[in-house]
Enzyme design. Structure first.
Site, mmCIF file in Angstrom:
data_model
loop_
_atom_site.group_PDB
_atom_site.id
_atom_site.type_symbol
_atom_site.label_atom_id
_atom_site.label_comp_id
_atom_site.label_asym_id
_atom_site.label_seq_id
_atom_site.Cartn_x
_atom_site.Cartn_y
_atom_site.Cartn_z
ATOM 1 N N TYR A 1 4.768 -9.405 15.919
ATOM 2 C CA TYR A 1 4.900 -8.316 14.949
ATOM 3 C C TYR A 1 5.467 -7.069 15.608
ATOM 4 O O TYR A 1 6.438 -6.465 15.129
ATOM 5 C CB TYR A 1 3.539 -8.014 14.324
ATOM 6 N N GLN B 1 0.817 -1.218 0.000
ATOM 7 C CA GLN B 1 0.000 0.000 0.000
ATOM 8 C C GLN B 1 0.850 1.269 0.000
ATOM 9 O O GLN B 1 0.671 2.161 -0.822
ATOM 10 C CB GLN B 1 -0.909 0.011 1.240
ATOM 11 N N THR C 1 5.548 1.244 13.732
ATOM 12 C CA THR C 1 4.154 1.059 14.079
ATOM 13 C C THR C 1 3.857 1.381 15.543
ATOM 14 O O THR C 1 4.752 1.331 16.401
ATOM 15 C CB THR C 1 3.757 -0.416 13.815
ATOM 16 N N ASP C 2 2.599 1.669 15.822
ATOM 17 C CA ASP C 2 2.130 1.836 17.191
ATOM 18 C C ASP C 2 2.255 0.542 17.995
ATOM 19 O O ASP C 2 2.249 0.569 19.226
ATOM 20 C CB ASP C 2 0.671 2.291 17.191
ATOM 21 N N ASP D 1 15.155 -9.381 -2.566
ATOM 22 C CA ASP D 1 14.835 -10.105 -1.343
ATOM 23 C C ASP D 1 15.635 -9.455 -0.224
ATOM 24 O O ASP D 1 16.859 -9.617 -0.146
ATOM 25 C CB ASP D 1 15.216 -11.583 -1.491
ATOM 26 N N ILE D 2 14.960 -8.707 0.649
ATOM 27 C CA ILE D 2 15.690 -7.948 1.666
ATOM 28 C C ILE D 2 16.340 -8.852 2.710
ATOM 29 O O ILE D 2 17.186 -8.395 3.482
ATOM 30 C CB ILE D 2 14.789 -6.908 2.372
ATOM 31 N N ALA E 1 7.872 -5.048 4.849
ATOM 32 C CA ALA E 1 7.772 -5.627 6.197
ATOM 33 C C ALA E 1 6.795 -6.795 6.170
ATOM 34 O O ALA E 1 5.947 -6.898 5.273
ATOM 35 C CB ALA E 1 7.290 -4.589 7.198
#
Length: 304
Positions: free
Chosen positions: A146, A11, A121-122, A54-55, A78
């Site tokens: 996560y 996204q 992220t939160d 490919d990270i 991620a």
């Protein structure tokens, strides 16, 4: 300055690429698939420079970044499947993607003296209380695999680099991939009544608006931790669902329930995802628009 973006099939990566193109900034989009899979309005972005990456492959990361030699890397890739991350068989892949992959990118940025933006992220916080989380708060205590892996990614970036932005976001929705808005619209077409939790509080983030901010950031040296969601105050997922149906013209009835009553998630969700975004203004960055306005624009976009 050239910019390399990871996770462009997702996204946020998609919108970052388009924001860079609008500003005529050279960019290379990277993703795991051999060819670009992101779409907008059903049409692929044919003109985008794209490379498979490919990270989790350190050699490949260093080769790609050294060859393209960007002035900055915006790291959007991620593992974001929060519940799937709790499955024991998936944990090694989650760690490899969110921690090892981030480490390799940070090390490669250091190697060529490039800036890095890391999207977090939160979920790095425990979600307790009602006080909005400040960007420089350190009392993390993530509740999920996560959240823990995204926190470890933050720490490795801060340890490796001096030229970095760590930007925490929440409740993301955009053109590519799945999100809460799309889920509600899909469910609303087939259900007269839906149950949605009302005790998790935060603010949505529209990737189109966030992409503008990230490109604004990468053109500066105002490094550090930031929080970035749309403006418009703090709401629950129940509030968000009600607004989605109202703006979309659906008659779906939404019933508020507690997280305990809903009871379907494998991963624990933070109750308090309130984010203090005042640091954006303090450093001269333009805040994101009101979330209701963002939702209105998004609904127009996905219906084209």
């Amino acid at each position: 300055m050239k910019v390399l973006i990871t996770g462009v099939n997702g996204q946020l990566g998609y919108d970052v690429m388009n924001e860079l193109a609008k500003r005529n900034i050279g960019a290379l989009g990277c993703g795991r698939t051999p060819t670009y899979k992101g779409t907008c309005r059903g049409e692929p972005v044919e003109t985008m420079a794209y490379r498979q990456l490919d990270i989790t492959d350190k050699r490949q990361v260093f080769e790609t970044i050294r060859e393209y030699h960007p002035g900055a890397v915006i790291h959007c890739a991620a593992w974001t499947a929060v519940d799937a991350a709790e499955e024991p068989e998936n944990i090694p892949r989650v760690l490899s993607t969110n921690v090892d992959g981030t480490k390799y990118i940070a090390e490669a940025c250091k190697d060529i003296d490039a800036k890095m933006i890391y999207l977090s992220t939160d979920y790095v916080f425990d979600g307790q209380g009602t006080r909005p989380w400040k960007p420089d708060d350190k009392n993390y205590k993530p509740l999920s695999v996560y959240g823990q892996t995204k926190l470890e990614g933050e720490l490795v970036v801060a340890k490796t680099l001096s030229k970095y932005f760590i930007v925490r976001i929440a409740w993301v929705f955009g053109i590519n991939g799945n999100n809460f808005v799309k889920t509600m619209l899909k469910m609303g077409r087939t259900h007269d009544i839906l149950r949605v939790v009302n005790d998790q509080i935060g603010t949505p983030t529209y990737t189109y608006d966030l992409a503008r901010l990230l490109v604004d950031m990468v053109e500066t040296d105002k490094y550090g931790y930031y929080h970035a969601t749309n403006e418009g105050g703090y709401i629950s997922w129940y509030d968000f669902a009600c607004e989605i149906f109202q703006q979309a013209g659906y008659n779906t009835k939404v019933i508020p329930v507690t997280t305990a009553e809903y009871g379907l998630n494998k991963a624990k969700r933070p109750f308090n995802s309130r984010m203090d975004k005042s640091k954006l203004l303090e450093n001269g960055f333009k805040p994101l628009p009101d979330w209701k306005d963002a939702l209105k624009r998004y609904l127009v976009e996905i219906r084209r």
